[in-house]
Design a protein around this motif. Structure first.
Motif, PDB file in Angstrom:
ATOM      1  N   ALA A 164      71.802  -5.278  53.529  1.00 32.80           N
ATOM      2  CA  ALA A 164      73.047  -6.028  53.394  1.00 32.80           C
ATOM      3  C   ALA A 164      74.131  -5.461  54.310  1.00 32.80           C
ATOM      4  N   GLU A 165      74.220  -4.146  54.364  1.00 32.96           N
ATOM      5  CA  GLU A 165      75.213  -3.502  55.219  1.00 32.96           C
ATOM      6  C   GLU A 165      74.948  -3.785  56.699  1.00 32.96           C
ATOM      7  N   ALA A 166      73.673  -3.934  57.063  1.00 33.82           N
ATOM      8  CA  ALA A 166      73.324  -4.218  58.460  1.00 33.82           C
ATOM      9  C   ALA A 166      73.531  -5.678  58.822  1.00 33.82           C
ATOM     10  N   GLY A 167      73.823  -6.522  57.849  1.00 33.04           N
ATOM     11  CA  GLY A 167      74.126  -7.918  58.128  1.00 33.04           C
ATOM     12  C   GLY A 167      72.977  -8.882  57.939  1.00 33.04           C
ATOM     13  N   LEU A 168      71.937  -8.486  57.205  1.00 29.13           N
ATOM     14  CA  LEU A 168      70.810  -9.403  57.011  1.00 29.13           C
ATOM     15  C   LEU A 168      71.233 -10.648  56.243  1.00 29.13           C
ATOM     16  N   GLY A 169      72.161 -10.484  55.303  1.00 27.90           N
ATOM     17  CA  GLY A 169      72.616 -11.633  54.529  1.00 27.90           C
ATOM     18  C   GLY A 169      73.352 -12.667  55.352  1.00 27.90           C
ATOM     19  N   GLU A 170      73.885 -12.271  56.502  1.00 26.05           N
ATOM     20  CA  GLU A 170      74.593 -13.226  57.357  1.00 26.05           C
ATOM     21  C   GLU A 170      73.637 -14.175  58.068  1.00 26.05           C
ATOM     22  N   VAL A 171      72.429 -13.711  58.363  1.00 25.34           N
ATOM     23  CA  VAL A 171      71.456 -14.568  59.055  1.00 25.34           C
ATOM     24  C   VAL A 171      70.452 -15.180  58.080  1.00 25.34           C
ATOM     25  N   LEU A 172      70.217 -14.510  56.958  1.00 29.39           N
ATOM     26  CA  LEU A 172      69.316 -15.034  55.925  1.00 29.39           C
ATOM     27  C   LEU A 172      70.052 -14.985  54.594  1.00 29.39           C
ATOM     28  N   PRO A 173      70.937 -15.955  54.357  1.00 27.01           N
ATOM     29  CA  PRO A 173      71.839 -15.864  53.202  1.00 27.01           C
ATOM     30  C   PRO A 173      71.205 -16.177  51.854  1.00 27.01           C
ATOM     31  N   TYR A 174      70.070 -16.866  51.851  1.00 34.06           N
ATOM     32  CA  TYR A 174      69.435 -17.240  50.585  1.00 34.06           C
ATOM     33  C   TYR A 174      68.372 -16.188  50.256  1.00 34.06           C
ATOM     34  N   GLN A 175      68.450 -15.656  49.046  1.00 27.85           N
ATOM     35  CA  GLN A 175      67.632 -14.479  48.750  1.00 27.85           C
ATOM     36  C   GLN A 175      67.045 -14.543  47.345  1.00 27.85           C
ATOM     37  N   GLU A 176      65.818 -14.110  47.251  1.00 31.45           N
ATOM     38  CA  GLU A 176      65.139 -13.927  45.974  1.00 31.45           C
ATOM     39  C   GLU A 176      64.701 -12.466  45.940  1.00 31.45           C
ATOM     40  N   LEU A 177      65.568 -11.616  45.385  1.00 27.61           N
ATOM     41  CA  LEU A 177      65.386 -10.167  45.497  1.00 27.61           C
ATOM     42  C   LEU A 177      64.882  -9.589  44.177  1.00 27.61           C
ATOM     43  N   HIS A 178      63.775  -8.859  44.262  1.00 22.43           N
ATOM     44  CA  HIS A 178      63.194  -8.248  43.064  1.00 22.43           C
ATOM     45  C   HIS A 178      62.710  -6.843  43.394  1.00 22.43           C
ATOM     46  N   PRO A 179      63.641  -5.914  43.599  1.00 18.27           N
ATOM     47  CA  PRO A 179      63.223  -4.543  43.915  1.00 18.27           C
ATOM     48  C   PRO A 179      62.383  -3.917  42.805  1.00 18.27           C
ATOM     49  N   GLU A 180      62.591  -4.376  41.580  1.00 17.46           N
ATOM     50  CA  GLU A 180      61.803  -3.832  40.473  1.00 17.46           C
ATOM     51  C   GLU A 180      60.343  -4.280  40.530  1.00 17.46           C
ATOM     52  N   ASN A 181      60.090  -5.344  41.284  1.00 18.24           N
ATOM     53  CA  ASN A 181      58.729  -5.886  41.372  1.00 18.24           C
ATOM     54  C   ASN A 181      58.080  -5.641  42.732  1.00 18.24           C
ATOM     55  N   ASP A 182      58.810  -5.005  43.654  1.00 16.18           N
ATOM     56  CA  ASP A 182      58.221  -4.533  44.902  1.00 16.18           C
ATOM     57  C   ASP A 182      58.170  -5.561  46.027  1.00 16.18           C
ATOM     58  N   SER A 183      58.471  -6.827  45.789  1.00 18.37           N
ATOM     59  CA  SER A 183      58.491  -7.789  46.896  1.00 18.37           C
ATOM     60  C   SER A 183      59.685  -8.723  46.732  1.00 18.37           C
ATOM     61  N   SER A 184      60.232  -9.152  47.877  1.00 15.61           N
ATOM     62  CA  SER A 184      61.423 -10.006  47.871  1.00 15.61           C
ATOM     63  C   SER A 184      61.333 -11.003  49.013  1.00 15.61           C
ATOM     64  N   LEU A 185      62.174 -12.026  48.948  1.00 15.71           N
ATOM     65  CA  LEU A 185      62.236 -13.060  49.979  1.00 15.71           C
ATOM     66  C   LEU A 185      63.670 -13.236  50.447  1.00 15.71           C
ATOM     67  N   TYR A 186      63.843 -13.336  51.766  1.00 17.20           N
ATOM     68  CA  TYR A 186      65.110 -13.708  52.400  1.00 17.20           C
ATOM     69  C   TYR A 186      64.875 -15.000  53.167  1.00 17.20           C
ATOM     70  N   SER A 187      65.892 -15.869  53.215  1.00 19.79           N
ATOM     71  CA  SER A 187      65.671 -17.154  53.867  1.00 19.79           C
ATOM     72  C   SER A 187      66.947 -17.690  54.505  1.00 19.79           C
ATOM     73  N   ARG A 188      66.772 -18.380  55.618  1.00 20.07           N
ATOM     74  CA  ARG A 188      67.863 -19.131  56.240  1.00 20.07           C
ATOM     75  C   ARG A 188      68.030 -20.479  55.560  1.00 20.07           C
ATOM     76  N   ILE A 189      66.952 -20.938  54.907  1.00 17.35           N
ATOM     77  CA  ILE A 189      66.903 -22.239  54.235  1.00 17.35           C
ATOM     78  C   ILE A 189      67.073 -22.003  52.731  1.00 17.35           C
ATOM     79  N   PRO A 190      67.767 -22.878  52.031  1.00 17.33           N
ATOM     80  CA  PRO A 190      67.932 -22.669  50.587  1.00 17.33           C
ATOM     81  C   PRO A 190      66.598 -22.484  49.874  1.00 17.33           C
ATOM     82  N   LEU A 191      66.573 -21.524  48.960  1.00 13.73           N
ATOM     83  CA  LEU A 191      65.392 -21.255  48.153  1.00 13.73           C
ATOM     84  C   LEU A 191      65.537 -21.907  46.782  1.00 13.73           C
TER      85      LEU A 191
END
Length: 341
Positions: A164-191
């Protein structure tokens, strides 16, 4: 020439012939042992007994064994000490079997018919090595490759903050983040329809949908257990994903760290049962080694990371990229949506 000299020369000649015989014998034994090992690995590959057993570990080296088989065939023909019909015939049969199994993944699928202007989806997957991947380098990769969807594995909360600090959210603003489950998704397109996948896997897999060209494409960010740690747990993970793929529909993409190669029986079952295609093999790049990365002079040795898709899509391009700090290479692929019947 006196008799002593003749006797000495005869003795020397006999010693040389004895050494040659011993050399041929040991050479034949060594070559026979190698061919036997290659035969065992071939039988494991053909029968699929690697599923749920420690044999899953050596199976990942199957392409290397194929190369050894070809070298053994050349040696039995070219080296006089190894030249014998049993060895030549055995090496030839093994080499043919390995070639038959390996060559198709290096031949692009030319039967695909992708219409001009078909909607495209650019995806990438990266195991971040517990968040150690260089966040700025990843953001630059996303920008330069124009990534639509990014799947990440081994991404803890601290890694999410760094991205987030590096700016990933600016290019892939739609996110399904699950650090507790070990895998996550970032997207430019709505999820949509995001969340943990309902499947019996060691870690819950993250899933979501994106709409491309008016069609819903289902995404599954994959991270299975690893065979070296527990081959049975890894097989159960792959079996669970196979059940999901079987009911997943034509517009489905599984991408991530499968801890499996195309020679593993559970991976082949996943592809066959779900009607899925490995994008690397589809495009004739079926030995894209992605692990280990970042290990000094040691190059990546085995293909563990994949983008596989259902019959509603086709691969246009695929490649690997290095992100500093990770022990896997990223896989980047462009997929086209095929017309529906």
């Amino acid at each position: 020439m006196d008799s002593a000299v003749r006797t000495r020369r005869a003795a020397d000649g006999e010693r040389k012939r004895g050494a040659d015989r011993r050399g041929r014998r040991w050479g034949s034994i060594g070559c026979g042992v190698l061919l036997a090992m290659l035969l065992v690995l071939l039988v494991v590959r053909l029968t699929g007994v690697d599923a749920g057993t420690p044999l899953a570990v050596p199976v990942v080296l199957f392409p290397y064994a194929g190369a050894l088989g070809l070298l053994a065939l050349i040696a039995t023909i070219a080296v006089p000490a190894l030249r014998s019909w049993p060895l030549v015939i055995g090496a030839a049969l093994l080499a043919v079997a390995y070639v038959v199994l390996l060559v198709p993944r290096f031949v692009p699928d030319d039967e695909r018919h992708i219409p001009a202007g078909a909607p495209e989806l650019r995806v990438a997957t990266l195991n971040t090595h517990v968040g150690r991947g260089d966040a700025r380098a990843l953001v630059q990769l996303v920008k330069s490759e124009r990534i639509d969807v990014l799947a990440v594995q081994e991404l803890p909360s601290a890694g999410i903050d760094a991205f987030a600090e590096a700016g990933l959210g600016e290019v892939l603003p739609y996110q399904e983040l699950h650090p507790e489950n070990d895998s996550s998704l970032y997207s430019r397109i709505p999820l949509t329809r995001g969340g943990p996948l309902e499947a019996d896997t060691a870690w819950p897999q993250t899933t979501a949908q994106v709409t491309v060209g008016g069609r819903a494409v289902r995404l599954v960010a994959v991270h299975t257990y690893y065979p070296l740690g527990d081959a049975q747990r890894w097989t159960r993970d792959m079996t669970a994903l196979t059940a999901v793929a079987r009911d997943g529909g034509a517009d489905t993409v599984f991408l991530g760290d499968f801890n499996a190669s195309l020679d593993h029986a559970p991976m082949r079952d996943l592809l066959a049962s779900g009607g899925l295609t490995d994008t690397h093999a589809e495009l004739g790049k079926g030995w894209a080694r992605t692990w280990p990365a970042g290990k000094g002079l040691l190059p990546p040795l085995v293909p563990l990371d994949h983008v596989v898709h259902g019959p509603g899509l086709a691969g246009l391009s695929v490649g690997e990229r290095t992100v500093p700090g990770t022990d896997h290479r990223a896989v980047v692929a462009t997929l086209a949506l095929l017309p529906t019947a």
